[in-house]
Design a protein around this motif. Structure first.
Motif, PDB file in Angstrom:
ATOM      1  N   ALA A   1     -58.856  10.890  -5.642  1.00 45.12           N
ATOM      2  CA  ALA A   1     -57.749  11.641  -6.228  1.00 45.12           C
ATOM      3  C   ALA A   1     -56.635  10.724  -6.699  1.00 45.12           C
ATOM      4  N   GLN A   2     -56.387   9.634  -5.966  1.00 42.12           N
ATOM      5  CA  GLN A   2     -55.327   8.710  -6.364  1.00 42.12           C
ATOM      6  C   GLN A   2     -55.708   7.903  -7.597  1.00 42.12           C
ATOM      7  N   LEU A   3     -57.000   7.779  -7.870  1.00 39.90           N
ATOM      8  CA  LEU A   3     -57.482   6.991  -9.009  1.00 39.90           C
ATOM      9  C   LEU A   3     -57.749   7.838 -10.240  1.00 39.90           C
ATOM     10  N   SER A   4     -58.042   9.127 -10.032  1.00 40.34           N
ATOM     11  CA  SER A   4     -58.464  10.001 -11.123  1.00 40.34           C
ATOM     12  C   SER A   4     -57.285  10.744 -11.739  1.00 40.34           C
ATOM     13  N   ASP A   5     -57.418  11.079 -13.015  1.00 40.35           N
ATOM     14  CA  ASP A   5     -56.433  11.919 -13.702  1.00 40.35           C
ATOM     15  C   ASP A   5     -56.900  13.371 -13.801  1.00 40.35           C
ATOM     16  N   ASP A   6     -57.955  13.692 -13.097  1.00 40.14           N
ATOM     17  CA  ASP A   6     -58.517  15.042 -13.130  1.00 40.14           C
ATOM     18  C   ASP A   6     -57.913  15.865 -11.993  1.00 40.14           C
ATOM     19  N   PRO A   7     -57.162  16.941 -12.303  1.00 45.52           N
ATOM     20  CA  PRO A   7     -56.551  17.743 -11.231  1.00 45.52           C
ATOM     21  C   PRO A   7     -57.581  18.392 -10.306  1.00 45.52           C
ATOM     22  N   ARG A   8     -58.808  18.577 -10.817  1.00 43.16           N
ATOM     23  CA  ARG A   8     -59.835  19.189  -9.974  1.00 43.16           C
ATOM     24  C   ARG A   8     -60.207  18.285  -8.812  1.00 43.16           C
ATOM     25  N   VAL A   9     -60.185  16.975  -9.038  1.00 41.45           N
ATOM     26  CA  VAL A   9     -60.487  16.030  -7.964  1.00 41.45           C
ATOM     27  C   VAL A   9     -59.396  16.095  -6.901  1.00 41.45           C
ATOM     28  N   ALA A  10     -58.147  16.169  -7.353  1.00 42.90           N
ATOM     29  CA  ALA A  10     -57.043  16.271  -6.390  1.00 42.90           C
ATOM     30  C   ALA A  10     -57.124  17.580  -5.610  1.00 42.90           C
ATOM     31  N   GLY A  11     -57.526  18.655  -6.290  1.00 38.32           N
ATOM     32  CA  GLY A  11     -57.672  19.934  -5.604  1.00 38.32           C
ATOM     33  C   GLY A  11     -58.756  19.884  -4.539  1.00 38.32           C
ATOM     34  N   ARG A  12     -59.875  19.224  -4.875  1.00 36.26           N
ATOM     35  CA  ARG A  12     -60.970  19.098  -3.907  1.00 36.26           C
ATOM     36  C   ARG A  12     -60.542  18.224  -2.730  1.00 36.26           C
ATOM     37  N   ALA A  13     -59.796  17.170  -3.021  1.00 34.50           N
ATOM     38  CA  ALA A  13     -59.300  16.292  -1.960  1.00 34.50           C
ATOM     39  C   ALA A  13     -58.380  17.069  -1.014  1.00 34.50           C
ATOM     40  N   THR A  14     -57.569  17.967  -1.591  1.00 28.07           N
ATOM     41  CA  THR A  14     -56.668  18.778  -0.770  1.00 28.07           C
ATOM     42  C   THR A  14     -57.459  19.692   0.160  1.00 28.07           C
ATOM     43  N   GLU A  15     -58.468  20.359  -0.407  1.00 31.50           N
ATOM     44  CA  GLU A  15     -59.304  21.257   0.406  1.00 31.50           C
ATOM     45  C   GLU A  15     -59.925  20.526   1.589  1.00 31.50           C
ATOM     46  N   LEU A  16     -60.468  19.341   1.329  1.00 31.11           N
ATOM     47  CA  LEU A  16     -61.143  18.600   2.397  1.00 31.11           C
ATOM     48  C   LEU A  16     -60.151  18.076   3.429  1.00 31.11           C
ATOM     49  N   ALA A  17     -58.979  17.634   2.979  1.00 29.28           N
ATOM     50  CA  ALA A  17     -57.968  17.161   3.923  1.00 29.28           C
ATOM     51  C   ALA A  17     -57.506  18.302   4.828  1.00 29.28           C
ATOM     52  N   LEU A  18     -57.356  19.502   4.237  1.00 25.57           N
ATOM     53  CA  LEU A  18     -56.992  20.668   5.046  1.00 25.57           C
ATOM     54  C   LEU A  18     -58.100  21.011   6.036  1.00 25.57           C
ATOM     55  N   ALA A  19     -59.337  20.860   5.606  1.00 30.59           N
ATOM     56  CA  ALA A  19     -60.467  21.213   6.467  1.00 30.59           C
ATOM     57  C   ALA A  19     -60.534  20.347   7.716  1.00 30.59           C
ATOM     58  N   VAL A  20     -60.125  19.075   7.590  1.00 31.74           N
ATOM     59  CA  VAL A  20     -60.182  18.179   8.753  1.00 31.74           C
ATOM     60  C   VAL A  20     -58.817  18.053   9.428  1.00 31.74           C
ATOM     61  N   HIS A  21     -57.839  18.862   8.952  1.00 32.73           N
ATOM     62  CA  HIS A  21     -56.501  18.908   9.551  1.00 32.73           C
ATOM     63  C   HIS A  21     -55.814  17.541   9.545  1.00 32.73           C
ATOM     64  N   ASP A  22     -55.989  16.791   8.451  1.00 39.03           N
ATOM     65  CA  ASP A  22     -55.317  15.504   8.288  1.00 39.03           C
ATOM     66  C   ASP A  22     -54.051  15.755   7.470  1.00 39.03           C
ATOM     67  N   GLN A  23     -52.912  15.874   8.156  1.00 36.25           N
ATOM     68  CA  GLN A  23     -51.686  16.285   7.477  1.00 36.25           C
ATOM     69  C   GLN A  23     -51.184  15.237   6.485  1.00 36.25           C
ATOM     70  N   ALA A  24     -51.284  13.962   6.852  1.00 37.78           N
ATOM     71  CA  ALA A  24     -50.826  12.922   5.933  1.00 37.78           C
ATOM     72  C   ALA A  24     -51.670  12.919   4.660  1.00 37.78           C
ATOM     73  N   ALA A  25     -52.983  13.012   4.822  1.00 33.60           N
ATOM     74  CA  ALA A  25     -53.869  13.030   3.652  1.00 33.60           C
ATOM     75  C   ALA A  25     -53.636  14.286   2.816  1.00 33.60           C
ATOM     76  N   THR A  26     -53.358  15.399   3.481  1.00 37.70           N
ATOM     77  CA  THR A  26     -53.089  16.648   2.758  1.00 37.70           C
ATOM     78  C   THR A  26     -51.846  16.503   1.890  1.00 37.70           C
ATOM     79  N   THR A  27     -50.802  15.925   2.446  1.00 36.83           N
ATOM     80  CA  THR A  27     -49.554  15.729   1.683  1.00 36.83           C
ATOM     81  C   THR A  27     -49.786  14.847   0.468  1.00 36.83           C
ATOM     82  N   ARG A  28     -50.513  13.736   0.659  1.00 37.87           N
ATOM     83  CA  ARG A  28     -50.786  12.828  -0.469  1.00 37.87           C
ATOM     84  C   ARG A  28     -51.595  13.535  -1.552  1.00 37.87           C
ATOM     85  N   ALA A  29     -52.582  14.296  -1.133  1.00 38.66           N
ATOM     86  CA  ALA A  29     -53.450  14.974  -2.111  1.00 38.66           C
ATOM     87  C   ALA A  29     -52.669  16.038  -2.883  1.00 38.66           C
TER      88      ALA A  29
END
Length: 565
Positions: free
Chosen positions: A72-100
Motif C-alpha cells: 500500500a505504501q508503494l502503490s498508487d492504487d486505492p484498492r491496495v490500500a483498502g485491502r491493506a486496511t481490511e487485513l490490518a483490522l483483521a489482525v488487530h494491528d492498530q499501528a498498521a491500520t492507521t498507516r493503511a
C-alpha cells in the motif's frame, strides 16, 4: 564509396558460398550495454502483493497484512490500500491500520469506506467517542449503502455491549431513512446484540410506517420469539396477504404453523402460490411426517408434470418422493439424474446405496459407497459419513465384522469420534467381541460423560453377558432417569431384571415397552421371559409377531434355537 564497399562485400559472399563466415567484429554487444534495474523485494509492489496472496492461501493473516501494508505504501492504487486496511483490522494491528487508512485517504478512497474503516479501528481500540463520530460521518456521506455498512461495522465489533450502545445512539427512528430494509436491519441487529427493547421499538415503527409484507413478517418473528404464537400467526397471515407471491414469507409462516402443530394448514398454505425447491421440500417433509401417502403422490405427480428444468432442479426431491411411494426403481432413476453441481449430489448417492441395499443388491450398494470414499477422499466430513454408511449397511446385513472394519476406517479419519466408536461398539457386541465392545462404549463415556446412548448400550451389553450387573444397573438407571419413556432403555432395564432373576419386574417392563414399540429385540426378550415363566404359548405368539416384523433378526434366530424343544 560506401555503396561500393557494400556491393563488394555482397559480391565477396557470393563467390565463396561454402566458406564459413568469420567473426570480424569484436567489442561489446548492444544487449550487453543494457542495464535492467532490479528492485529489492521490499520496494517491489508486485512482489509484496504476491507475498500477501501466498500468505492468504496459507491462512497466515499476519504475514498477509504485513505484505499488503508494504504494498500500500508503494502503490498508487486505492484498492491496495483498502485491502491493506481490511487485513490490518483483521489482525488487530492498530499501528498498521492507521498507516493503511492514512495512505488510503491520500489516494482518495471513497468517503464512506474511509469513515467505516476509521469507525472499525476505533471500535477495535475501544474508543467509543471516535467510533460514534465516524458512524455519524458515514451517515453524512449520503451514500445509499451507508446504513448497511453501519450495521456491518457494528456487527464486527468485539464488544457487543459497546456496539449496542452505539446502535441506540446512531440508528434512532428519527434518523433512519425512508427504507424498510434499513429499519428491519437495525431491528435485527438490535436483537443480535441483546437490545430487545430497541429491536421491538424499531420493528414496531417499521410496521406502522411501511405496512409491507416484510415488516409484518419481522414483527411476527419477534412475537414468536417472545412466545406469543397467536400474534405471530396473525402477523404472518397479514404478511402473506400483502405479498402472496413471496415464497420466503409463505415458508416462514408455514414453519410457524407446523411448529404450533398445525401441519395441515402449513401444507395447504405452501400448496398455493408460486413454487420453488424449498416449498417442494417442505411440502414433502410435512406429507411424510403426517404419513399422508395421498399428499406424497399428489406432490410427486405435480412436480413430474412441470417443465424439464423444474424436474431437473428437483430431481433429489422427486427421488425421495418416489422412495416414500415405494417406487424404488423410479427413485434410483431420479437420484441418477441429480447433477454434479447440485448441492444434493452426495445425498443422492447415499440414498441410491440405501435403496440398492433394500433391494438386496448389496454389491452395487457398496460399490457406490466405495466411489464416495474415493471421490471425497480429501473431504474428511463426507469421507467419514461414507465409512459410517458402509458400516450401517453391513450391520443391517448382519455382517458385523465388516461393519466393525468400516467404523475402524472412519476412526482413522477422525479418531475418537463418539458416533463411530458407538457404531463400532454395537458391531463388536453383535459379533460376540464383548471386551472390544465394552472398551468402545467406555471410551465414549470418557469423552462424553453421561452420554445416554452409550450408558444404555454399555449397561445392556454388560447385562446381556452377565458381567458387572451392579455397574449395568447404575448405567441403565441413569439412562432411565434421562429418558423414562424410551422403549429401548426400558428394554435394557427389563433384560437386566431378567438376568437378576426378577421375572415379575422383567415381564412388566418388557410388556410395556413392547406395547409402545413393536421392536424385534424387545419382542424376543419378552418371549424369553415368558418362556422362563412357563407361558410357552404366549411366548410363541410373540415370536411369531417378531418374525413378521423382522424375519432375519439375529436375536430371534438365537432365541428360537435356544427355546426349540
Amino acid at each position: 564509396m560506401v555503396l561500393a564497399s557494400l556491393m563488394a562485400a555482397a559480391t565477396g559472399c557470393a563467390v565463396a558460398p561454402h566458406e564459413a563466415p568469420k567473426a570480424t567484429r569484436t567489442g561489446v554487444q548492444p544487449l550487453d550495454r543494457l542495464q535492467v534495474a532490479i528492485l529489492p523485494p521490499e520496494r517491489d509492489v508486485q512482489a509484496q502483493l504476491m507475498a500477501g496472496d501466498f500468505a492468504l492461501a496459507g491462512n497466515d493473516l499476519k504475514a498477509a497484512a504485513t505484505a499488503y501494508g508494504q504494498a500500500a505504501q508503494l502503490s498508487d492504487d486505492p484498492r491496495v490500500a483498502g485491502r491493506a486496511t481490511e487485513l490490518a483490522l483483521a489482525v488487530h494491528d492498530q499501528a498498521a491500520t492507521t498507516r493503511a487508512i492514512d495512505r488510503w485517504a491520500v489516494l482518495h478512497g471513497k468517503p464512506l469506506e474511509l469513515a467505516e474503516a476509521r469507525a472499525r479501528a476505533a471500535l477495535d481500540r475501544g474508543d467509543t467517542v471516535e467510533a460514534e463520530r465516524q458512524l455519524d460521518a458515514m451517515i453524512a456521506t449520503g451514500d445509499p449503502d451507508a446504513w448497511r455498512e453501519i450495521g456491518r461495522t457494528l456487527m464486527s465489533a468485539r464488544d457487543a455491549a459497546q456496539a449496542g450502545v452505539l446502535l441506540e445512539k446512531i440508528a434512532t427512528p428519527q434518523r433512519l431513512p425512508n427504507d424498510s430494509s434499513a429499519w428491519l436491519a437495525m431491528s435485527e441487529l438490535g436483537e443480535n446484540l441483546g437490545r430487545h427493547d430497541y429491536a421491538k421499538t424499531v420493528g414496531d415503527g417499521a410496521m406502522a410506517r411501511f405496512h409491507d409484507g416484510t415488516t409484518y413478517a419481522w414483527a411476527a418473528q419477534q412475537k414468536f420469539r417472545a412466545g406469543d404464537k397467536a400474534a405471530a400467526k396473525a402477523l404472518f397471515a397479514k404478511a402473506v396477504a400483502k405479498d402472496p407471491k413471496n415464497t420466503r414469507l409463505r415458508l416462514a409462516y408455514a414453519s410457524v404453523l407446523a411448529q404450533d402443530g398445525d401441519e395441515k394448514s402449513a401444507a395447504k398454505l405452501l400448496a398455493t402460490g408460486p413454487q420453488d425447491n424449498d416449498t417442494y421440500t417442505m411440502r414433502m417433509t410435512l406429507a411424510a411426517r403426517a404419513n399422508d401417502k395421498a399428499a406424497v403422490g399428489r406432490l410427486y405427480d405435480e412436480i413430474r408434470h412441470r417443465s424439464d428444468e423444474v424436474q431437473s432442479d428437483n430431481a433429489f426431491t422427486l427421488g425421495q418422493l418416489a422412495e416414500l411411494l415405494g417406487k424404488q426403481e423410479d427413485a434410483l432413476d431420479w437420484y441418477a439424474a441429480v447433477g454434479d453441481d447440485d448441492p444434493h449430489i452426495y445425498d443422492a448417492s447415499v440414498r441410491s446405496a440405501v435403496v440398492l441395499h433394500m433391494q438386496g443388491k448389496d454389491d452395487d450398494a457398496h460399490e457406490i459407497v466405495a466411489e464416495l470414499q474415493t471421490t471425497y477422499a480429501d473431504r474428511p466430513e463426507q469421507l467419514l459419513k461414507a465409512f459410517a454408511l458402509d458400516g450401517e449397511l453391513y450391520m443391517d446385513a448382519h455382517q458385523f465384522d465388516a461393519a466393525a472394519a468400516s467404523y475402524d476406517k472412519a476412526l482413522r479419519v477422525k479418531p475418537d469420534d463418539t458416533d463411530m466408536l458407538y457404531g463400532r461398539g454395537l458391531a463388536y457386541a453383535e459379533a460376540g467381541k464383548i471386551d472390544l465392545s465394552v472398551a468402545d462404549f467406555r471410551r465414549v463415556l470418557e469423552i462424553k460423560p453421561g452420554d445416554i446412548e452409550a450408558s444404555n448400550a454399555l449397561g445392556y451389553t454388560l447385562a446381556d453377558n452377565d458381567r458387572d450387573l451392579g455397574e449395568a444397573q447404575n448405567l441403565i438407571e441413569a439412562a432411565r432417569s434421562a429418558r423414562p419413556d424410551d422403549p429401548s432403555v426400558a428394554d435394557s432395564w427389563g433384560w437386566l431384571k431378567f438376568r437378576q432373576g426378577q421375572l415379575d419386574q422383567a415381564e412388566s417392563t418388557l410388556r410395556n415397552a413392547w406395547l409402545k414399540r413393536k421392536d424385534a429385540d424387545i419382542g424376543v426378550h419378552l418371549a424369553e421371559v415368558l418362556w422362563d415363566r412357563g407361558e410357552h404359548d404366549e411366548a410363541r405368539k410373540v415370536l411369531n409377531e417378531v418374525r413378521r416384523i423382522d424375519p432375519k433378526n439375529a436375536s430371534l434366530e438365537r432365541t428360537e434355537r435356544k427355546l426349540r424343544p
